[in-house]
Motif scaffolding. Structure first.
Motif, PDB file in Angstrom:
ATOM      1  N   GLY A  46       0.747  -1.143   0.082  1.00  0.00           N
ATOM      2  CA  GLY A  46       0.054   0.058   0.033  1.00  0.00           C
ATOM      3  C   GLY A  46       0.778   1.257  -0.128  1.00  0.00           C
ATOM      4  O   GLY A  46       1.911   1.293   0.479  1.00  0.00           O
ATOM      5  N   ILE A  47       0.336   2.299  -0.671  1.00  0.00           N
ATOM      6  CA  ILE A  47       1.020   3.654  -0.594  1.00  0.00           C
ATOM      7  C   ILE A  47      -0.044   4.606  -0.003  1.00  0.00           C
ATOM      8  O   ILE A  47      -1.262   4.770  -0.329  1.00  0.00           O
ATOM      9  CB  ILE A  47       1.159   4.054  -2.128  1.00  0.00           C
ATOM     10  CG1 ILE A  47       2.160   2.827  -2.816  1.00  0.00           C
ATOM     11  CG2 ILE A  47       1.953   5.512  -2.032  1.00  0.00           C
ATOM     12  CD1 ILE A  47       3.744   3.037  -2.046  1.00  0.00           C
ATOM     13  N   ILE A  74       1.401  -9.258  -7.030  1.00  0.00           N
ATOM     14  CA  ILE A  74       0.854  -8.517  -5.684  1.00  0.00           C
ATOM     15  C   ILE A  74      -0.300  -7.773  -5.689  1.00  0.00           C
ATOM     16  O   ILE A  74      -0.181  -7.010  -6.689  1.00  0.00           O
ATOM     17  CB  ILE A  74       2.200  -7.820  -4.763  1.00  0.00           C
ATOM     18  CG1 ILE A  74       2.172  -7.669  -3.355  1.00  0.00           C
ATOM     19  CG2 ILE A  74       2.560  -6.629  -5.828  1.00  0.00           C
ATOM     20  CD1 ILE A  74       3.134  -7.042  -2.853  1.00  0.00           C
ATOM     21  N   ARG A  75      -1.008  -7.709  -4.758  1.00  0.00           N
ATOM     22  CA  ARG A  75      -1.998  -6.672  -4.845  1.00  0.00           C
ATOM     23  C   ARG A  75      -1.716  -5.288  -4.324  1.00  0.00           C
ATOM     24  O   ARG A  75      -0.782  -5.155  -3.483  1.00  0.00           O
ATOM     25  CB  ARG A  75      -3.462  -7.170  -3.829  1.00  0.00           C
ATOM     26  CG  ARG A  75      -3.967  -8.408  -4.460  1.00  0.00           C
ATOM     27  CD  ARG A  75      -5.472  -8.559  -3.603  1.00  0.00           C
ATOM     28  NE  ARG A  75      -6.470  -7.652  -4.176  1.00  0.00           N
ATOM     29  CZ  ARG A  75      -7.040  -7.812  -5.391  1.00  0.00           C
ATOM     30  NH1 ARG A  75      -6.746  -8.723  -6.173  1.00  0.00           N
ATOM     31  NH2 ARG A  75      -7.851  -6.939  -5.370  1.00  0.00           N
ATOM     32  N   LEU A  76      -1.977  -4.193  -4.944  1.00  0.00           N
ATOM     33  CA  LEU A  76      -1.682  -2.876  -4.792  1.00  0.00           C
ATOM     34  C   LEU A  76      -2.788  -1.939  -4.356  1.00  0.00           C
ATOM     35  O   LEU A  76      -3.870  -2.005  -4.861  1.00  0.00           O
ATOM     36  CB  LEU A  76      -1.107  -2.341  -5.860  1.00  0.00           C
ATOM     37  CG  LEU A  76       0.198  -3.207  -6.679  1.00  0.00           C
ATOM     38  CD1 LEU A  76       0.772  -2.359  -8.013  1.00  0.00           C
ATOM     39  CD2 LEU A  76       1.330  -2.840  -5.753  1.00  0.00           C
ATOM     40  N   THR A  77      -2.586  -1.160  -3.118  1.00  0.00           N
ATOM     41  CA  THR A  77      -3.556  -0.543  -2.711  1.00  0.00           C
ATOM     42  C   THR A  77      -3.170   1.122  -2.332  1.00  0.00           C
ATOM     43  O   THR A  77      -1.833   1.227  -2.179  1.00  0.00           O
ATOM     44  CB  THR A  77      -4.232  -1.324  -1.399  1.00  0.00           C
ATOM     45  OG1 THR A  77      -5.200  -0.592  -0.914  1.00  0.00           O
ATOM     46  CG2 THR A  77      -3.213  -1.540  -0.389  1.00  0.00           C
ATOM     47  N   SER A  78      -4.082   1.753  -1.827  1.00  0.00           N
ATOM     48  CA  SER A  78      -4.042   3.180  -1.230  1.00  0.00           C
ATOM     49  C   SER A  78      -3.888   2.783   0.008  1.00  0.00           C
ATOM     50  O   SER A  78      -4.400   1.931   0.863  1.00  0.00           O
ATOM     51  CB  SER A  78      -4.976   4.137  -1.611  1.00  0.00           C
ATOM     52  OG  SER A  78      -6.260   3.619  -1.197  1.00  0.00           O
ATOM     53  N   ALA A  79      -3.302   3.675   1.126  1.00  0.00           N
ATOM     54  CA  ALA A  79      -2.977   3.661   2.383  1.00  0.00           C
ATOM     55  C   ALA A  79      -2.950   4.812   3.285  1.00  0.00           C
ATOM     56  O   ALA A  79      -1.691   5.091   3.903  1.00  0.00           O
ATOM     57  CB  ALA A  79      -1.886   2.258   2.608  1.00  0.00           C
ATOM     58  N   VAL A  80      -3.897   5.683   3.144  1.00  0.00           N
ATOM     59  CA  VAL A  80      -5.242   5.552   2.645  1.00  0.00           C
ATOM     60  C   VAL A  80      -5.261   6.772   1.607  1.00  0.00           C
ATOM     61  O   VAL A  80      -4.392   7.646   1.509  1.00  0.00           O
ATOM     62  CB  VAL A  80      -6.338   5.719   3.640  1.00  0.00           C
ATOM     63  CG1 VAL A  80      -5.929   4.916   5.011  1.00  0.00           C
ATOM     64  CG2 VAL A  80      -6.190   7.306   4.382  1.00  0.00           C
ATOM     65  N   THR A  81      -6.197   6.535   0.860  1.00  0.00           N
ATOM     66  CA  THR A  81      -6.670   7.736  -0.132  1.00  0.00           C
ATOM     67  C   THR A  81      -7.636   8.682   0.881  1.00  0.00           C
ATOM     68  O   THR A  81      -8.408   8.380   1.572  1.00  0.00           O
ATOM     69  CB  THR A  81      -7.617   7.443  -1.026  1.00  0.00           C
ATOM     70  OG1 THR A  81      -6.965   6.543  -2.020  1.00  0.00           O
ATOM     71  CG2 THR A  81      -8.021   8.379  -1.972  1.00  0.00           C
ATOM     72  N   VAL A  82      -6.976   9.985   0.961  1.00  0.00           N
ATOM     73  CA  VAL A  82      -7.705  11.302   1.785  1.00  0.00           C
ATOM     74  C   VAL A  82      -8.832  11.466   1.153  1.00  0.00           C
ATOM     75  O   VAL A  82      -9.037  12.382   0.353  1.00  0.00           O
ATOM     76  CB  VAL A  82      -6.885  12.280   2.050  1.00  0.00           C
ATOM     77  CG1 VAL A  82      -7.577  13.273   3.110  1.00  0.00           C
ATOM     78  CG2 VAL A  82      -5.465  11.757   2.769  1.00  0.00           C
TER      79      VAL A  82
END
Length: 341
Positions: A46-47, A74-82
């Motif tokens: 996550g990013i 690999i799964r990719l995600t936000s961490a977090v989207t504001v």
């Protein structure tokens, strides 16, 4: 249990300043770590999203797009989207496009954010903090469910029979709710039947159990199945060959980071005693050897009534790229098997 990494794309600061060349290197090394996480078998990376000089993640979907092009599984995600400070239409379009690039490996974790810089930056009022998030989450879920959207709200112009493209490969595109310690946030996630990502960066993890129970009770009351009501845990952590090595590596940068943030928020400076307590059996930090950290993850899971995902946030302590790569290797090759074996 899925095991992964979250990153805030830490910048290299020298005398509280960063250079463009240092930032180029930091982004290159981050992408190398994501690629390596894919290679060693981690489940998710996550990013985050911040708008501060110490982080390079103000445009996380750009980083995720580069990572999607360099990874396979690999799964990719936000961490977090504001989400409170974003346009849900653009958020959906960006992540739907990412889902196509990655061939269905994209997720997003949406939240209100733990820093406030995004609100004045995008012309928003901090006092609308919760109302903004509630309205924008409603619109985002509407867009996810409907190709043609009819919607009206307080903070954005209405959408009347508006088609929104592209559509993602995954149907539905996974959306998690990122929460801290606000009971209303847990209840909202449960009522909506959305998976929950709990950020626990301090204190004792078991103290969050009543909030997780609130989430599950709200989800059950709303008619959602237990399988929908997944709980993930985002924790600060670092793994080395021994616990002593991990503690010595992690503490100096951790103390510097949280002492700096503490000056903004009125917290006292971090001490070694406080750090040791946080890294102890009940504390939130996942710092230690592979065996100790794996055992702690399982204790946390039991304490919270079962978790389906845990992510390590490691690049907040000024650790070198080589040390972070080694930690990723240990998490991918040892922690995952110890937790799931």
């Amino acid at each position: 249990m899925e095991i992964g990494i979250d990153s805030f794309a830490a910048a290299t600061l020298r005398d509280d300043k960063s250079s463009a060349s240092d930032s180029v290197q930091a982004v290159e090394e981050l992408l190398e770590r994501i690629t390596y996480a894919d290679q060693v078998g981690l489940d998710v990376f996550g990013i985050g999203e911040h708008h501060r000089k110490e982080f390079l993640d103000s445009a996380p979907t750009i980083i995720l797009a580069a990572a999607a092009a360099q990874t396979k599984r690999i799964r990719l995600t936000s961490a977090v989207t504001v989400l409170s400070a974003a346009d849900p239409v653009r958020v959906f379009q960006n992540f739907a496009t990412l889902d196509l690039i990655s061939r269905g490996r994209i997720e997003m974790v949406v939240g209100r954010g733990s820093f406030t810089e995004a609100f004045p930056l995008f012309g928003l009022k901090l006092q609308d903090y919760d109302e903004l998030f509630t309205e924008k989450l409603n619109l985002l879920l509407n867009i996810r469910a409907n190709e043609i959207v009819n919607w009206s709200g307080k903070f954005r112009s209405a959408l009347n029979n508006q088609a929104i493209y592209p559509r993602p490969l995954q149907n539905p595109l996974p959306i998690w709710i990122g929460v801290g310690g606000t009971p209303e946030s847990f209840v909202r996630a449960g009522t909506l039947g959305l998976p929950l990502m709990v950020a626990i960066i301090g204190g004792e993890t078991h103290r969050f159990r009543p909030l997780v129970d609130l989430y599950k009770a709200a989800g059950k009351k709303a008619g959602h199945s237990p399988e929908q009501l997944k709980v993930g845990l985002h924790s600060l952590g670092y793994v080395a060959n021994t616990t002593a090595e991990a503690m010595e590596d992690y503490f100096p940068g951790y103390a510097k980071t949280f002492t700096r943030i503490g000056k903004e928020r009125g917290w006292p400076p971090v001490t070694r005693t406080q750090f040791a307590a946080q890294a102890g059996p009940l504390g939130a930090l996942l710092v230690g050897s592979t065996e100790e950290v794996a055992a702690k993850i399982l204790r946390h899971s039991d304490a919270l009534g079962g978790i389906s995902r845990v992510t390590f946030q490691m690049d907040n302590a000024g650790l070198s790229h080589i040390k972070l790569l080694k930690a990723i290797e240990l998490i991918g090759t040892r922690i995952a098997s110890l937790v799931n074996g």
